[in-house]
Design a protein around this motif. Structure first.
Motif, PDB file in Angstrom:
ATOM      1  N   GLY A 145     -12.339  -5.037  -4.064  1.00 27.92           N
ATOM      2  CA  GLY A 145     -12.862  -6.321  -3.604  1.00 27.92           C
ATOM      3  C   GLY A 145     -13.997  -6.870  -4.453  1.00 27.92           C
ATOM      4  N   GLN A 146     -14.557  -6.028  -5.288  1.00 27.50           N
ATOM      5  CA  GLN A 146     -15.663  -6.475  -6.146  1.00 27.50           C
ATOM      6  C   GLN A 146     -15.194  -6.824  -7.556  1.00 27.50           C
ATOM      7  OE1 GLN A 146     -17.755  -2.709  -5.549  1.00 27.50           O
ATOM      8  NE2 GLN A 146     -19.365  -3.798  -4.414  1.00 27.50           N
ATOM      9  N   TYR A 187      -4.385   9.715   3.038  1.00 26.64           N
ATOM     10  CA  TYR A 187      -5.367   9.167   2.099  1.00 26.64           C
ATOM     11  C   TYR A 187      -5.350   7.650   1.991  1.00 26.64           C
ATOM     12  CZ  TYR A 187      -5.173  14.056   0.829  1.00 26.64           C
ATOM     13  OH  TYR A 187      -5.188  15.419   0.884  1.00 26.64           O
ATOM     14  N   VAL A 188      -4.219   7.048   2.323  1.00 23.73           N
ATOM     15  CA  VAL A 188      -4.099   5.603   2.105  1.00 23.73           C
ATOM     16  C   VAL A 188      -4.043   4.820   3.415  1.00 23.73           C
ATOM     17  CG1 VAL A 188      -2.682   3.789   1.062  1.00 23.73           C
ATOM     18  CG2 VAL A 188      -2.979   5.967  -0.126  1.00 23.73           C
ATOM     19  N   HIS A 225      -9.963   0.690  -0.003  1.00 25.11           N
ATOM     20  CA  HIS A 225     -11.072   1.486   0.516  1.00 25.11           C
ATOM     21  C   HIS A 225     -11.554   2.521  -0.491  1.00 25.11           C
ATOM     22  CE1 HIS A 225      -7.362   3.571   1.200  1.00 25.11           C
ATOM     23  NE2 HIS A 225      -7.976   4.674   1.568  1.00 25.11           N
ATOM     24  N   MET A 226     -11.023   2.466  -1.707  1.00 23.92           N
ATOM     25  CA  MET A 226     -11.433   3.432  -2.727  1.00 23.92           C
ATOM     26  C   MET A 226     -11.975   2.684  -3.947  1.00 23.92           C
ATOM     27  SD  MET A 226      -8.230   6.014  -2.873  1.00 23.92           S
ATOM     28  CE  MET A 226      -7.464   6.659  -1.401  1.00 23.92           C
ATOM     29  N   LEU A 281      -6.649   9.606  -7.220  1.00 19.78           N
ATOM     30  CA  LEU A 281      -5.870  10.088  -6.076  1.00 19.78           C
ATOM     31  C   LEU A 281      -4.599  10.828  -6.494  1.00 19.78           C
ATOM     32  CD1 LEU A 281      -5.637  10.210  -2.967  1.00 19.78           C
ATOM     33  CD2 LEU A 281      -4.313   8.097  -3.076  1.00 19.78           C
ATOM     34  N   ARG A 283     -10.557   2.014  10.047  1.00 20.52           N
ATOM     35  CA  ARG A 283     -11.560   0.953   9.988  1.00 20.52           C
ATOM     36  C   ARG A 283     -11.173  -0.224  10.870  1.00 20.52           C
ATOM     37  NH1 ARG A 283     -11.642   3.495   5.176  1.00 20.52           N
ATOM     38  NH2 ARG A 283     -13.644   3.806   4.148  1.00 20.52           N
ATOM     39  N   PHE A 307     -15.495  -1.317  -6.014  1.00 18.46           N
ATOM     40  CA  PHE A 307     -14.332  -1.373  -5.133  1.00 18.46           C
ATOM     41  C   PHE A 307     -13.456  -2.556  -5.566  1.00 18.46           C
ATOM     42  CE2 PHE A 307     -17.118   1.279  -2.696  1.00 18.46           C
ATOM     43  CZ  PHE A 307     -16.269   2.103  -1.976  1.00 18.46           C
ATOM     44  N   PHE A 341      -5.769   0.494  -3.650  1.00 15.28           N
ATOM     45  CA  PHE A 341      -6.219   0.941  -2.334  1.00 15.28           C
ATOM     46  C   PHE A 341      -7.619   0.379  -2.107  1.00 15.28           C
ATOM     47  CE2 PHE A 341      -3.593   4.639  -3.989  1.00 15.28           C
ATOM     48  CZ  PHE A 341      -2.422   4.121  -3.468  1.00 15.28           C
ATOM     49  N   PRO A 372      -7.038   6.077   6.584  1.00 15.72           N
ATOM     50  CA  PRO A 372      -8.408   5.582   6.428  1.00 15.72           C
ATOM     51  C   PRO A 372      -8.521   4.066   6.599  1.00 15.72           C
ATOM     52  CG  PRO A 372      -7.868   7.120   4.666  1.00 15.72           C
ATOM     53  CD  PRO A 372      -6.597   6.873   5.424  1.00 15.72           C
ATOM     54  N   GLN A 373      -7.493   3.337   6.167  1.00 11.41           N
ATOM     55  CA  GLN A 373      -7.549   1.880   6.337  1.00 11.41           C
ATOM     56  C   GLN A 373      -7.357   1.496   7.796  1.00 11.41           C
ATOM     57  OE1 GLN A 373      -5.601  -0.691   3.330  1.00 11.41           O
ATOM     58  NE2 GLN A 373      -5.095   1.201   2.263  1.00 11.41           N
ATOM     59  N   ASN A 390      -1.780  -4.049  -5.532  1.00 10.67           N
ATOM     60  CA  ASN A 390      -1.684  -2.977  -4.526  1.00 10.67           C
ATOM     61  C   ASN A 390      -2.667  -1.842  -4.749  1.00 10.67           C
ATOM     62  OD1 ASN A 390       0.389  -4.477  -3.532  1.00 10.67           O
ATOM     63  ND2 ASN A 390       2.011  -3.141  -4.249  1.00 10.67           N
ATOM     64  N   VAL A 447     -16.144  -1.273   3.620  1.00 11.08           N
ATOM     65  CA  VAL A 447     -15.777  -1.305   2.207  1.00 11.08           C
ATOM     66  C   VAL A 447     -16.494  -2.480   1.555  1.00 11.08           C
ATOM     67  CG1 VAL A 447     -13.883  -1.657   0.606  1.00 11.08           C
ATOM     68  CG2 VAL A 447     -13.539  -0.274   2.648  1.00 11.08           C
ATOM     69  N   PRO A 448     -17.261  -2.227   0.496  1.00 13.65           N
ATOM     70  CA  PRO A 448     -17.968  -3.327  -0.166  1.00 13.65           C
ATOM     71  C   PRO A 448     -16.986  -4.318  -0.787  1.00 13.65           C
ATOM     72  CG  PRO A 448     -18.657  -1.179  -1.020  1.00 13.65           C
ATOM     73  CD  PRO A 448     -17.465  -0.946  -0.172  1.00 13.65           C
ATOM     74  N   SER A 449     -17.333  -5.584  -0.741  1.00 19.24           N
ATOM     75  CA  SER A 449     -16.487  -6.573  -1.424  1.00 19.24           C
ATOM     76  C   SER A 449     -17.344  -7.683  -1.987  1.00 19.24           C
ATOM     77  CB  SER A 449     -15.456  -7.140  -0.466  1.00 19.24           C
ATOM     78  OG  SER A 449     -16.103  -7.866   0.541  1.00 19.24           O
ATOM     79  N   GLN A 467       0.835  -1.203   0.000  1.00 22.68           N
ATOM     80  CA  GLN A 467       0.000   0.000   0.000  1.00 22.68           C
ATOM     81  C   GLN A 467       0.873   1.258   0.000  1.00 22.68           C
ATOM     82  OE1 GLN A 467      -3.629   0.285   0.057  1.00 22.68           O
ATOM     83  NE2 GLN A 467      -3.205  -1.701  -0.834  1.00 22.68           N
TER      84      GLN A 467
END
Lengths: 220, 256
Positions: free
Chosen positions: B149-150, A137-138, B105-106, B114, A145, B147, B103, A141-142, B101, A218-220, A120
């Motif tokens: 993950g999707q 920003y990276v 959460h985005m 970004l 959570r 995202f 992000f 925020p992670q 890699n 975060v949606p997954s 990251q």
């Protein structure tokens, strides 16, 4: 147990109980706020600090976490006075709880930051972000959570630990309750009632945490 | 000063006592597509990571468009440039990683936006438009608000490539970008890279896809034990290897 009689006494005692509840809430709130802000710096220092700073902060957290909260409370009230820092019971209590809170939050923050994969940071560097930008920003925020569930736990611990301030004479909910019991001799009823109030506060904190968790998931 | 896009001179890099790069020289012109091959531990990924200062290096120099990357010599003393300057220089190159890699959460679009907003200082609207353009180019129209993950691995890697390329780098670095993908997802990523190459993007690829290296690059570098073992055009390299080491490596690789 005569419910009607208890409710009568409770109604008469509503003012001291509400005042106690207010004090408990404000102590907890202040301790959690200061403790979280201080803990954030502790966590940053533990993760990114240069070596001597890291050692010092590591010493601080280990020392605080290894000390009973009651000892911290007594020390900040009685011991700080001897070195010229005369705090009232309320301030001393908030200080002790905030310090205790900060060491826990610091560890939580460090754990969260260190669990973020190195890739990251590398990806952020690769697009030309500076470290403060990468954090804002990276990483931040992670980490936020991840911190949330453990932070809610710590916040609830602070509310419970606030009862210890009754020892140094802070008129919080527990001390008020004990005063009422000594007058009305209804210990079971009043302790149950105080317990219910503590539970309500912590339940509210927990619901709030769940809400924020859901909102930021975060949606997954 | 020359007009080479990339110039690597006598690059040395060690981890403690272990020297992984033992003097690498390499030049590259605008529009070159160079594949770096070699067995693992030969230093190919490390070399790539030195170019954007994800790894520090102890000796030699790397220049892009004539400006020295990462270090400067002041009064005879070599020292690391300021972080801000290094961050600026990193934006000269774009990089895609083996593990994507992204992000997490985005959304895909946010991932691309970004750098455009924070490094290039574009407005949100401009950044969004560029992000959509590049996501479209890598075949992900309509996935902008998903995202990571999707998305599938191949889709994630394409977002990562869009994120790097949208920054309009002088040079793209690809670090084994298909190694973590399921076999059926490899091709969609290679197609994207191939299209970029055809557009004239300069790129350096560390890869294990020999067939792809053969097709897409105009030069191949074979790394062997921290040095360049052999280099040349892919036809010669793959069909008439000069060194024993390369012949051996090609025999064990998937090329054939």
């Amino acid at each position: 147990m005569d419910i009607a009689h208890f409710l009568d006494v409770l109604w008469l005692a509503r003012l001291p109980i509400l005042k106690g509840l207010g004090v408990t809430i404000s102590i907890s709130f202040l301790a959690i706020c200061f403790g979280t802000v201080l803990g954030l710096f502790v966590g940053l220092a533990l993760t990114y600090g240069v070596r001597p700073l890291r050692w010092i902060v590591r010493g601080y957290t280990d020392f605080i976490r290894g000390t009973p909260v009651l000892v911290l409370v007594l020390a900040s009230y009685y011991v700080l006075g001897t070195i010229g820092l005369d705090l009232g019971p309320f301030q001393a209590g908030v200080l002790a709880l905030a310090v205790f809170c900060s060491s826990h939050v610091g560890e939580i923050v460090r754990g969260a930051l260190q669990s973020i994969p190195k890739g990251q940071t590398e990806a952020a560097k690769a697009i030309g972000l500076t470290f403060p930008q990468t954090f804002a920003y990276v990483l931040g925020p992670q980490a936020l959570r991840q911190v949330l569930p453990a932070w809610v736990n710590t916040a609830a611990e602070m509310v419970k630990a606030s009862t210890l301030l009754s020892i140094i004479g802070v008129a919080e909910l527990l001390l008020r309750t004990q005063e009422l019991i000594s007058r009305a001799f209804m210990s079971l009823e009043f302790y149950l009632f105080a317990g219910l109030l503590y539970f309500t506060i912590n339940y509210a904190i927990e619901r709030f945490g769940r809400y924020v968790e859901r909102k930021t998931a975060v949606p997954s | 000063m020359s007009n080479n896009l990339l110039e690597i001179r006598d690059l040395h890099k060690s981890y403690g006592d272990v020297e992984v790069l033992k003097g690498v020289d390499c030049t590259m012109s605008q529009g070159d597509v160079i594949s770096i091959i070699g067995s693992s531990g030969s230093g190919k990924t490390t070399m790539l990571r030195c170019i954007n200062m994800l790894e520090e290096f102890q000796g030699g120099s790397i220049s892009i468009d004539g400006q020295e990357i990462g270090y400067e010599t002041v009064g005879g003393e070599r020292r690391r440039k300021k972080e801000k300057e290094i961050a600026r220089q990193r934006a000269l190159t774009g990089m895609a990683f083996q593990q994507f890699n992204l992000f997490p959460h985005m959304t895909a679009a946010r991932n691309v936006m970004l750098g455009l907003m924070k490094v290039k200082r574009l407005s949100k609207e401009e950044a969004r438009a560029l992000a959509e353009k590049w996501l479209d180019r890598v075949g992900l129209r309509g996935r902008a608000d998903h995202f990571p993950g999707q998305l599938s691995g191949g889709q994630q890697q394409r977002v990562a490539i869009a994120r790097a390329i949208a920054m309009n780098p002088r040079l793209m670095l690809f670090d084994e970008v298909t190694s973590a993908l399921d076999p059926e997802l490899v091709n969609e990523v290679l197609q994207v890279i191939k299209a970029l190459a055809q557009d004239g993007m300069s790129m350096l690829l560390v890869t294990h896809e020999m067939r792809f290296a053969y097709e897409v690059s105009n030069r191949v570098i074979f790394m062997n034990e921290g040095r360049i073992g052999e280099e040349g055009n892919p036809r010669e390299m793959f069909h008439k290897p000069k060194s024993e080491r390369l012949a051996e490596f090609l025999k064990t690789s998937s090329f054939g």
